[in-house]
Design a protein around this motif. Structure first.
Motif, PDB file in Angstrom:
ATOM      1  N   MET A   1       0.925  -1.055   0.049  1.00  0.00           N
ATOM      2  CA  MET A   1       0.002   0.112  -0.014  1.00  0.00           C
ATOM      3  C   MET A   1       0.957   1.242   0.046  1.00  0.00           C
ATOM      4  O   MET A   1       1.844   1.318   0.640  1.00  0.00           O
ATOM      5  N   THR A   2       0.400   2.223  -0.476  1.00  0.00           N
ATOM      6  CA  THR A   2       1.137   3.571  -0.893  1.00  0.00           C
ATOM      7  C   THR A   2       0.558   4.536   0.031  1.00  0.00           C
ATOM      8  O   THR A   2      -0.670   4.908  -0.104  1.00  0.00           O
ATOM      9  N   LYS A   3       1.067   5.298   0.765  1.00  0.00           N
ATOM     10  CA  LYS A   3       0.573   6.362   1.769  1.00  0.00           C
ATOM     11  C   LYS A   3       1.592   7.523   1.218  1.00  0.00           C
ATOM     12  O   LYS A   3       2.691   7.675   1.153  1.00  0.00           O
ATOM     13  N   THR A   4       0.635   8.842   1.160  1.00  0.00           N
ATOM     14  CA  THR A   4       1.406  10.115   0.815  1.00  0.00           C
ATOM     15  C   THR A   4       1.116  10.780   2.143  1.00  0.00           C
ATOM     16  O   THR A   4       0.096  11.183   2.488  1.00  0.00           O
ATOM     17  N   VAL A   5       2.513  11.600   2.438  1.00  0.00           N
ATOM     18  CA  VAL A   5       2.341  12.545   3.595  1.00  0.00           C
ATOM     19  C   VAL A   5       3.056  13.699   3.325  1.00  0.00           C
ATOM     20  O   VAL A   5       4.058  13.854   2.519  1.00  0.00           O
ATOM     21  N   LYS A   6       2.530  14.896   3.697  1.00  0.00           N
ATOM     22  CA  LYS A   6       3.255  15.904   3.720  1.00  0.00           C
ATOM     23  C   LYS A   6       4.600  15.953   4.529  1.00  0.00           C
ATOM     24  O   LYS A   6       4.785  15.282   5.580  1.00  0.00           O
ATOM     25  N   LEU A   7       5.817  16.624   4.006  1.00  0.00           N
ATOM     26  CA  LEU A   7       6.858  16.772   4.757  1.00  0.00           C
ATOM     27  C   LEU A   7       6.816  17.287   6.290  1.00  0.00           C
ATOM     28  O   LEU A   7       7.518  16.430   7.097  1.00  0.00           O
ATOM     29  N   GLN A   8       6.128  18.143   6.444  1.00  0.00           N
ATOM     30  CA  GLN A   8       5.920  18.446   7.992  1.00  0.00           C
ATOM     31  C   GLN A   8       5.375  17.216   8.749  1.00  0.00           C
ATOM     32  O   GLN A   8       5.996  16.877   9.869  1.00  0.00           O
ATOM     33  N   ASP A   9       4.492  16.585   8.253  1.00  0.00           N
ATOM     34  CA  ASP A   9       3.863  15.553   9.125  1.00  0.00           C
ATOM     35  C   ASP A   9       4.833  14.372   9.070  1.00  0.00           C
ATOM     36  O   ASP A   9       4.925  13.412  10.083  1.00  0.00           O
ATOM     37  N   ALA A  10       5.648  13.972   7.979  1.00  0.00           N
ATOM     38  CA  ALA A  10       6.567  12.941   7.962  1.00  0.00           C
ATOM     39  C   ALA A  10       7.606  13.187   9.090  1.00  0.00           C
ATOM     40  O   ALA A  10       7.958  12.150   9.691  1.00  0.00           O
ATOM     41  N   LYS A  11       7.975  14.567   8.956  1.00  0.00           N
ATOM     42  CA  LYS A  11       9.135  14.634  10.177  1.00  0.00           C
ATOM     43  C   LYS A  11       8.464  14.473  11.563  1.00  0.00           C
ATOM     44  O   LYS A  11       9.121  13.934  12.588  1.00  0.00           O
ATOM     45  N   ALA A  12       7.274  14.877  11.936  1.00  0.00           N
ATOM     46  CA  ALA A  12       6.759  14.670  13.139  1.00  0.00           C
ATOM     47  C   ALA A  12       6.410  13.327  13.336  1.00  0.00           C
ATOM     48  O   ALA A  12       6.176  12.921  14.641  1.00  0.00           O
ATOM     49  N   ASN A  13       6.166  12.307  12.563  1.00  0.00           N
ATOM     50  CA  ASN A  13       5.629  11.119  12.496  1.00  0.00           C
ATOM     51  C   ASN A  13       6.724  10.031  12.035  1.00  0.00           C
ATOM     52  O   ASN A  13       6.060   9.128  11.476  1.00  0.00           O
ATOM     53  N   LEU A  14       8.223  10.280  11.750  1.00  0.00           N
ATOM     54  CA  LEU A  14       8.765   9.654  11.210  1.00  0.00           C
ATOM     55  C   LEU A  14       8.994   8.284  11.879  1.00  0.00           C
ATOM     56  O   LEU A  14       9.003   7.193  10.947  1.00  0.00           O
ATOM     57  N   SER A  15       9.066   7.828  12.915  1.00  0.00           N
ATOM     58  CA  SER A  15       9.067   6.559  13.495  1.00  0.00           C
ATOM     59  C   SER A  15       7.747   5.628  13.016  1.00  0.00           C
ATOM     60  O   SER A  15       7.997   4.500  12.699  1.00  0.00           O
TER      61      SER A  15
END
Length: 83
Positions: A1-15
């Motif tokens: 499955m592919t998920k798309t996230v904004k950079l800001q959200d990716a930094k906040a939820n990297l783990s």
């Protein structure tokens, strides 16, 4: 499955995203609404050549008893053709 996230959200939820990728998902990170990066799981076969190379370098004999001879044969004239 592919998920798309904004950079800001990716930094906040990297783990959390890394756990999803480890589970086999793909994550597309967007910046200003455009895809900027893709997080993919590393397949075990992709890791193998690197480990083989590292082990090969570790097994190179260390010592001063290895001799190398330089080939001093002249190369001759080199012609360059730029046509």
């Amino acid at each position: 499955m592919t998920k798309t996230v904004k950079l800001q959200d990716a930094k906040a939820n990297l783990s959390q995203l890394i756990r999803k990728v480890e589970a086999g998902d793909t994550v597309i990170v967007t910046q200003h609404g455009k895809p900027a990066a893709r997080l993919l799981p590393i397949a075990p076969e992709e890791e193998q050549p690197i480990r083989i190379a590292i082990e090969a370098f570790r097994n190179i004999p260390k010592g001063d008893d290895i001799e190398f001879e330089r080939d001093r044969t002249p190369w001759g004239d080199i012609e360059l053709d730029f046509d």
